[in-house]
Design an enzyme around this catalytic site. Structure first.
Site, mmCIF file in Angstrom:
data_model
loop_
_atom_site.group_PDB
_atom_site.id
_atom_site.type_symbol
_atom_site.label_atom_id
_atom_site.label_comp_id
_atom_site.label_asym_id
_atom_site.label_seq_id
_atom_site.Cartn_x
_atom_site.Cartn_y
_atom_site.Cartn_z
ATOM 1 N N ASN A 111 -20.320 4.723 16.670
ATOM 2 C CA ASN A 111 -19.628 6.015 16.618
ATOM 3 C C ASN A 111 -18.703 6.007 15.400
ATOM 4 O O ASN A 111 -17.628 5.406 15.443
ATOM 5 C CB ASN A 111 -18.831 6.246 17.905
ATOM 6 C CG ASN A 111 -18.162 7.605 17.955
ATOM 7 O OD1 ASN A 111 -17.808 8.184 16.931
ATOM 8 N ND2 ASN A 111 -17.972 8.125 19.158
ATOM 9 N N PRO A 112 -19.091 6.652 14.305
ATOM 10 C CA PRO A 112 -18.278 6.602 13.085
ATOM 11 C C PRO A 112 -16.848 7.109 13.265
ATOM 12 O O PRO A 112 -15.942 6.660 12.576
ATOM 13 C CB PRO A 112 -19.058 7.489 12.102
ATOM 14 C CG PRO A 112 -20.462 7.470 12.610
ATOM 15 C CD PRO A 112 -20.349 7.383 14.099
ATOM 16 N N THR B 150 -14.782 7.019 16.171
ATOM 17 C CA THR B 150 -13.934 6.020 16.819
ATOM 18 C C THR B 150 -13.854 4.749 15.977
ATOM 19 O O THR B 150 -12.830 4.059 15.984
ATOM 20 C CB THR B 150 -14.452 5.691 18.230
ATOM 21 O OG1 THR B 150 -15.818 5.259 18.146
ATOM 22 C CG2 THR B 150 -14.365 6.904 19.140
ATOM 23 N N GLY C 261 -12.231 -4.139 15.833
ATOM 24 C CA GLY C 261 -10.827 -4.142 16.225
ATOM 25 C C GLY C 261 -9.936 -4.924 15.295
ATOM 26 O O GLY C 261 -8.798 -4.529 15.021
ATOM 27 N N GLU C 262 -10.434 -6.066 14.796
ATOM 28 C CA GLU C 262 -9.598 -6.939 13.977
ATOM 29 C C GLU C 262 -9.834 -6.804 12.471
ATOM 30 O O GLU C 262 -8.917 -7.013 11.672
ATOM 31 C CB GLU C 262 -9.838 -8.404 14.376
ATOM 32 C CG GLU C 262 -8.913 -8.921 15.454
ATOM 33 C CD GLU C 262 -9.410 -8.669 16.869
ATOM 34 O OE1 GLU C 262 -8.707 -9.021 17.824
ATOM 35 O OE2 GLU C 262 -10.502 -8.097 17.024
#
Length: 748
Positions: free
Chosen positions: A641-642, A644, A714-715
């Site tokens: 999902n680009p 998010t 996330g990181e």
């Protein structure tokens, strides 16, 4: 098996639960109510080390509304977890046990729980509860105890955090003989705390003897269930943990925090439902990114070829657990160096155990590494980007194995072009706007792409809809939306035909949400479960009308308009209701556990990569630093999902700016306590601090990393920003600052 035609993945969809959150309809852990609900408030120690001599509970118990005060003296007998680990993420050592005995291990340790009929009564009583302590000598400044530094202890929970590899070649000889050398032993970042918007809270519903439904602020419902059942000696089936909405966590919810223990203990003892919510100040009494001191040495030939690398990190840990991070391993993965020496040590002091915070170890270790490369480039009179291209690793030299995929070079090239990197004047202090010095900086990012075991269940319901379930949490990253997209594609149906249920320990197993592995881990299980359901539906269709579907394969059928049909002959179809009738069941289920192939894990290095480019302005007279624009180019496999995904990277970039220029928890080592446990004095960026942030997703295909070809996001968005900013500050001012955050007074 042929791949199902994908329709939903790749769409930039808004989060499905977004409206519930912005309108206040979403319920968080501290918002669930129950008849006769009691409220608990935690009392924290006011000394960093010693023993409790006396707790004056008698007068407090006489106050209106006070039900009970729990301390180490009257807590119920517990089935304490007597071996090393209390939960999935516990580091080696002896897990912290709230209210275990009279010993005080750190400032802010929970020492009592006041339970009352109202929150206000509990909080007031907690504020006036008097406690006598016997104080003992303590130390909280690990840099004063470097002689006590030692290698970390290892154990089961640290398998995902590898130790530094053994030395390679002859570093000392190669470094001494190299014509260009860079060396520094004072890279340092201070303590940081997570500070999610939702503070930690637990509402425990007492359902009868030994049966609990728990609403918890957690990154892992199964992990909290595991903790509660083991600590309190309960049956796993009698403990249900629910966390549908989590207002941010960033690692603070990976381990069960003490409010969960307090809430459950009080509920079981009083046989009533109990809520315990921590205050913002109490959010500073557990877990943090540990302050770390680092030394780095890098040497190269005159053409820029790096010949030697030494990276050492010394970090803080508690006296009761060995919290570890992967800090120094990244350099030889990113750059092929024949002579390396990498070291990592811990210093135990009188603090609570540190805890994973977004990009643990990565955002710490890449700071000195990428700043040292920038300094090396200036020594060589070479462009910092060209130096990285000169030392581009086609394989992971630290493990002598290939990457599952790697498009970092395209991150460099596409990012540099869009940012305008080569428009800069290379000389420090040579670019300005009025009284502001302008600087450009760049850095490389890397984060391991893991996939862990997980299970999912897919169901055709009696209403003819599809329901997919997993115990996974969504800590605000868009997991609900992305899993719905993945499930829709795996089933071959529209988004509105799928309901994804999650955040409940009674659902199929999912690991804690962290490490950037959730989409890859749970998404792979969702695909497997949905494909298994398609197979089962086809078998039932063959039973219902074998002549029409006898030779059909699972990949050649479609699930549309309430029917299973042949993809090439849509008129050959059987309705979902007929399938349910033939099966003799109200719903048709299939579940699957996805377990990564251990041979693949050993054979390839799997990682997401990034290149960050930053422009700063520095007020020449005041030293105030402003990040005017930044761009991160990311290679992370399939982007489900680009929208998010971009939010994840931008969020990481904001935190990178915060880490570089704002964020730190100040300790007064004379008192052994944090002095700014609040959002007024713990500085984080506000809207006025954030300007033009841009993200590029570089196309990267990976058929090895997991069935989705995805890598976590996330990181990877945070790790390269702090060194890129520090490098930009040098370009603007000509001053190398090795400490984070960079304060304006360092530039005056």
């Amino acid at each position: 098996m042929e791949t199902i035609n994908q329709k939903q993945q790749g769409k930039a969809l808004s989060r499905l639960e977004g409206a519930l959150k912005v309108t206040g309809a979403a319920q968080y852990a501290g918002e669930y109510s129950a008849p006769d609900l009691l409220y608990g408030h935690v009392v924290n120690s006011t000394i960093p080390k010693g023993k409790i001599q006396k707790i004056y509970t008698e007068e407090i118990l006489k106050l209106p509304g006070i039900i009970e005060i729990f301390t180490h003296e009257n807590r119920p007998s517990l089935a304490w977890f007597n071996f090393q680990y209390s939960d999935m993420d516990a580091p080696p050592g002896s897990p912290f046990r709230p209210l275990h005995d009279a010993e005080i291990k750190y400032y802010g340790q929970p020492v009592a729980l006041v339970v009352a009929e109202s929150f206000e009564e509990a909080r007031f009583a907690a504020s006036v509860l008097k406690i006598d302590y016997e104080k003992e000598a303590f130390t909280t400044n690990f840099t004063n105890q470097l002689d006590d530094a030692r290698a970390p202890k290892r154990g089961f929970a640290t398998l995902l955090k590898p130790l530094p590899p053994k030395p390679k070649g002859d570093f000392d000889k190669a470094f001494d003989e190299s014509p260009v050398q860079v060396s520094a032993d004072d890279y340092y970042h201070g303590t940081e705390h997570h500070n999610p918007m939702e503070m930690h809270a637990t509402t425990t519903m007492f359902e009868g003897e030994g049966k609990l439904t728990i609403y918890d602020k957690t990154q892992g419902t199964v992990n909290s269930q595991l903790y509660v059942a083991n600590v309190f000696g309960l049956s796993f089936k009698d403990v249900r943990v629910i966390a549908p909405y989590v207002g941010g966590a960033f690692g603070s919810g990976l381990q069960p925090q003490y409010q969960l223990f307090m809430s459950v203990m009080a509920a079981l003892e009083l046989k009533r439902s109990v809520r315990v919510t921590l205050t913002r100040a109490q959010m500073y009494t557990f877990g943090h990114r540990p302050p770390t001191l680092q030394q780095i040495k890098v040497a190269a030939e005159m053409d820029g070829k790096i010949t030697a690398l030494h990276h050492k990190a010394t970090a803080e840990t508690s006296r009761f657990e060995d919290y570890t991070e992967v800090v120094v391993n990244w350099g030889n993965i990113l750059y092929p160096v024949e002579n390396t020496k990498l070291d990592y040590e811990l210093v135990p002091v009188d603090v609570y155990s540190p805890l994973d915070m977004r990009a643990p170890g990565g955002s710490t270790g890449l700071h000195p590494l990428e700043c040292a490369l920038d300094e090396l480039a200036y020594e060589l009179k070479m462009d910092p980007l060209d130096l990285r291209l000169k030392n581009y690793a086609e394989q992971d030299d630290s493990e002598n194995r290939p990457f599952s995929s790697k498009e970092l070079k395209e991150c460099y090239l596409q990012g540099a072009e869009k940012f305008g990197w080569y428009n800069r004047s290379p000389q420090p202090r040579s670019m300005r706007r009025g009284n502001r010095l302008v600087g450009y900086g760049m850095a490389t990012g890397i984060w391991e792409s893991m996939t862990l075991p997980a299970k999912a269940e897919a169901t055709l319901t009696k209403e003819g809809k599809f329901r997919v379930r997993s115990a996974v949490t969504d800590i605000g990253t868009g997991t609900l939306t992305v899993m719905t997209q993945i499930a829709a594609d795996a089933l071959g149906v529209g988004l509105d035909e799928v309901e994804f249920e999650y955040g409940d320990s009674k659902m199929p197993f999912a690991p804690i949400q962290g490490g950037s592995y959730t989409v890859s881990t749970v998404g792979s299980a969702v695909v497997a479960a949905c494909q298994a359901l398609r197979k089962r539906l086809l078998k039932i269709a063959q039973k219902a009308n074998g002549s029409l579907f006898e030779t059909a394969s699972e990949s050649k059928v479609s699930l549309t308009n309430g029917h299973l049909s042949l993809s090439e002959k849509p008129d050959v179809a059987v309705s979902f209701q007929e399938l349910l009738t033939v099966s003799g069941k109200r719903m048709i289920k299939a579940s699957k556990t996805n377990i990564p192939n251990p041979l693949t894990l050993k054979k390839y290095t799997r990682a997401a990569h990034s290149a960050a480019f930053v422009e700063v302005e520095v007020d020449e007279e005041l030293g105030v630093i402003n990040v005017t624009r930044a761009l991160t180019a990311v290679a992370a496999g399939t982007i489900v999902n680009p929208k998010t995904a971009r939010s994840q990277i931008v969020g990481g970039m904001v935190w990178g700016i915060s880490k570089a220029l704002r964020e730190e928890t100040i300790t007064d080592h004379r008192l052994g306590r944090y002095m700014n446990p609040n959002l007024a004095e713990y500085h984080i960026p506000v809207h006025a601090d954030i300007h033009d942030l841009d993200v590029i997703f570089v196309e990267e295909k990976d058929d090895i990393v997991n069935p989705l070809g995805s890598k976590g996001l996330g990181e990877i968005g945070i790790v390269a920003l702090p060194p890129a900013i520090a490098n930009a500050v040098f370009h603007a001012t000509g001053k190398r600052i090795h400490q984070l955050p960079i304060h304006f007074d360092m530039l005056l």
